[in-house]
Design a protein around this motif. Structure first.
Motif, PDB file in Angstrom:
ATOM      1  N   ALA A  39       0.846  -0.949   0.118  1.00  0.00           N
ATOM      2  CA  ALA A  39      -0.012  -0.419  -0.446  1.00  0.00           C
ATOM      3  C   ALA A  39       1.005   1.077   0.322  1.00  0.00           C
ATOM      4  O   ALA A  39       0.534   2.423  -0.364  1.00  0.00           O
ATOM      5  N   ALA A  40       2.178   0.715   0.715  1.00  0.00           N
ATOM      6  CA  ALA A  40       2.713   1.915   0.888  1.00  0.00           C
ATOM      7  C   ALA A  40       3.311   2.740  -0.462  1.00  0.00           C
ATOM      8  O   ALA A  40       3.878   3.940  -0.812  1.00  0.00           O
ATOM      9  N   HIS A  41       4.002   1.784  -1.332  1.00  0.00           N
ATOM     10  CA  HIS A  41       4.479   1.717  -2.462  1.00  0.00           C
ATOM     11  C   HIS A  41       3.420   2.260  -3.600  1.00  0.00           C
ATOM     12  O   HIS A  41       3.567   2.781  -4.253  1.00  0.00           O
ATOM     13  N   SER A  42       2.077   1.837  -3.387  1.00  0.00           N
ATOM     14  CA  SER A  42       0.774   2.298  -5.106  1.00  0.00           C
ATOM     15  C   SER A  42       0.890   4.241  -3.888  1.00  0.00           C
ATOM     16  O   SER A  42       0.354   4.354  -4.692  1.00  0.00           O
ATOM     17  N   TYR A  43       0.434   3.948  -2.886  1.00  0.00           N
ATOM     18  CA  TYR A  43       0.509   5.696  -2.369  1.00  0.00           C
ATOM     19  C   TYR A  43       1.595   6.521  -2.990  1.00  0.00           C
ATOM     20  O   TYR A  43       2.028   7.676  -2.818  1.00  0.00           O
ATOM     21  N   GLY A  44       2.996   5.978  -3.386  1.00  0.00           N
ATOM     22  CA  GLY A  44       4.381   6.456  -3.784  1.00  0.00           C
ATOM     23  C   GLY A  44       5.124   7.312  -2.987  1.00  0.00           C
ATOM     24  O   GLY A  44       5.809   8.446  -2.901  1.00  0.00           O
ATOM     25  N   VAL A  45       4.702   6.336  -0.819  1.00  0.00           N
ATOM     26  CA  VAL A  45       5.804   7.243  -0.460  1.00  0.00           C
ATOM     27  C   VAL A  45       6.734   6.310   0.563  1.00  0.00           C
ATOM     28  O   VAL A  45       6.661   5.695   1.685  1.00  0.00           O
ATOM     29  N   SER A  46       7.143   4.836  -0.215  1.00  0.00           N
ATOM     30  CA  SER A  46       7.764   3.809   0.554  1.00  0.00           C
ATOM     31  C   SER A  46       8.884   4.541   0.783  1.00  0.00           C
ATOM     32  O   SER A  46       9.720   3.646   1.559  1.00  0.00           O
ATOM     33  N   ASP A  47       9.367   4.668   0.188  1.00  0.00           N
ATOM     34  CA  ASP A  47      10.677   5.012   0.861  1.00  0.00           C
ATOM     35  C   ASP A  47      10.640   6.015   1.759  1.00  0.00           C
ATOM     36  O   ASP A  47      11.805   6.453   3.201  1.00  0.00           O
ATOM     37  N   GLN A  48       9.289   7.021   2.481  1.00  0.00           N
ATOM     38  CA  GLN A  48       9.442   7.111   3.521  1.00  0.00           C
ATOM     39  C   GLN A  48       9.035   6.813   4.926  1.00  0.00           C
ATOM     40  O   GLN A  48       8.613   7.573   5.695  1.00  0.00           O
ATOM     41  N   VAL A  49       8.538   5.284   4.751  1.00  0.00           N
ATOM     42  CA  VAL A  49       7.514   4.949   5.646  1.00  0.00           C
ATOM     43  C   VAL A  49       8.137   3.283   6.126  1.00  0.00           C
ATOM     44  O   VAL A  49       8.923   2.848   5.129  1.00  0.00           O
ATOM     45  N   ARG A  50       8.594   2.998   7.761  1.00  0.00           N
ATOM     46  CA  ARG A  50       9.563   2.076   7.743  1.00  0.00           C
ATOM     47  C   ARG A  50       8.311   1.265   8.625  1.00  0.00           C
ATOM     48  O   ARG A  50       8.072   1.871   9.514  1.00  0.00           O
ATOM     49  N   PHE A  51       8.609   0.185   8.717  1.00  0.00           N
ATOM     50  CA  PHE A  51       7.592  -0.698   9.680  1.00  0.00           C
ATOM     51  C   PHE A  51       8.998  -1.351  10.926  1.00  0.00           C
ATOM     52  O   PHE A  51       9.795  -1.964  10.206  1.00  0.00           O
ATOM     53  N   VAL A  52       8.268  -0.947  11.838  1.00  0.00           N
ATOM     54  CA  VAL A  52       9.443  -1.570  13.207  1.00  0.00           C
ATOM     55  C   VAL A  52       9.686  -2.800  13.613  1.00  0.00           C
ATOM     56  O   VAL A  52      10.609  -3.169  14.409  1.00  0.00           O
TER      57      VAL A  52
END
Length: 379
Positions: free
Chosen positions: A250-263
């Motif tokens: 979903a983060a990739h589809s929104y174009g924000v995958s480089d800003q999102v980190r799952f810890v």
């Protein structure tokens, strides 16, 4: 209305001994109720000083045929033994689906043996469960909630719901949750300087919870993408457990995958550091019975952005300790995030107010007193 929020139970030393059995999940299960039981278990000495002996009975879940058999063959007999050995009051911690059905079966056994009982609701989506559960489920809900000697809600919103199921407000109490580890560190947050927020050069927006649709992760990703289009690029970090792959896509589809980190799932000091290093805490839930992670974030001096539902209405003071937006309103969510990210002075002031509010309403001492008051009234 017989609801209590923040009362002190002035129990005298000569109060008669009271044995209370808490029934909830265990056996390695995670989640809100398991956290509540862990908090209560850590306060056994406080309860003992009020002549209340607290014990916890952990049940298996219904995740598999094996766990169901363990419940029937181990938990049910074990529960009966616990009752016979000596219990004055049985406190059931209830959510939806399997949690409800397990506790309802044990409740019937407790009533059969003449034990006093408390129904404690922790689910923010219980109404949906009731509405879609069929006639038998609705009948069981009515029998359980109306038949219990008292009902406890974790927030005012849940209390209003319980009052409908119960038919009146008699024996209805509002008792919030605690976060004892975060509370022990709250003094540091109160003395934190405005420039101390975040060890990284780019502080992030923090989320702590299960990775599910109901926690509003989709809206949080959408707000991050909207802020990008407006020229503000934020960092988003999500701690918890669930379908990480789904939300990574979903983060990739929104174009924000480089800003999102799952810890991942954080505990103890590691989780508290996660809050402290954040610029703010954001959880745009569709429903939230209480919000333990919200309380933890507040105790760590972080402003909160939540939604106008459930426990947020008790925890967050609008414009003072954070902001509440309409559920699903991505534009308003993005605007509130922007405001706090661009005004760290306001974020810091709100975080300081959040610590004070959390300590005054949800300190361990205050909440234990409310439990003791409830128990003494029921017994």
């Amino acid at each position: 209305m017989n609801k209590r929020h923040g009362d002190s139970a002035a129990i005298q030393p000569e109060a008669s001994p009271l044995r209370v059995l808490h029934v909830g999940p265990g056996r390695g299960q995670r989640g809100g109720i398991a956290s509540v039981l862990a908090e209560l278990g850590a306060q056994r000495d406080r309860f003992q000083r009020e002549a209340v002996t607290l014990s916890i009975f952990e049940t298996h879940g219904f995740q598999s045929v094996k766990s169901l058999l363990c419940f029937l063959l181990l938990d049910v007999p074990g529960f009966l033994v616990a009752l016979v050995k000596g219990v004055d009051l049985v406190h059931f911690h209830v959510s939806i689906r399997g949690s409800f059905y397990r506790k309802f079966g044990l409740y019937l056994l407790a009533r059969l043996l003449g034990k006093r009982t408390i129904f404690h609701l922790h689910a923010g989506n219980f109404q949906h469960f009731w509405r879609n559960g069929g006639w038998l489920t609705r009948h069981a809900v009515s029998r359980f909630i109306r038949g219990a000697d008292a009902a406890v809600a974790v927030s005012s919103a849940i209390a209003a719901e319980l009052e409908v199921y119960r038919g009146n407000a008699h024996g209805l109490y509002v008792i919030g949750n605690t976060a004892c580890h975060a509370e022990a560190m709250a003094g540091m947050a109160l003395h934190e300087s405005p420039c101390a927020t975040g060890r990284d050069s780019s502080p992030y927006v923090a989320f702590v919870g299960r990775f599910t649709e109901g926690k509003g992760i989709g809206e949080l990703l959408g707000a991050t993408a909207l802020l990008n289009s407006q020229g503000l690029k934020i960092q988003l970090r999500l701690a918890g457990a669930g379908d990480m792959e789904r939300w990574s896509r979903a983060a990739h589809s929104y174009g924000v995958s480089d800003q999102v980190r799952f810890v991942g799932w954080l505990q103890g000091d590691e989780k508290l550091r996660f809050y402290r290093d954040a610029a703010l805490f954001c959880m745009p839930s569709h429903f939230e019975a209480f919000g333990i992670s919200t309380l933890e974030a507040m105790l760590m001096g972080r402003p909160v952005i939540g939604t106008q539902v459930g426990g947020f209405l008790d925890l967050v003071e609008e414009g003072v300790t954070g902001y509440l937006v309409r559920c699903g309103d991505i534009e308003a969510l993005a605007e509130r995030i922007r405001h706090l990210v661009q005004r760290p002075d306001i974020a810091h002031a709100m975080g300081q107010a959040a610590v004070s509010r959390a300590m005054s309403r949800y300190s361990v001492g205050a909440v234990v007193d409310q439990y003791v008051l409830c128990y003494r009234r029921v017994s």
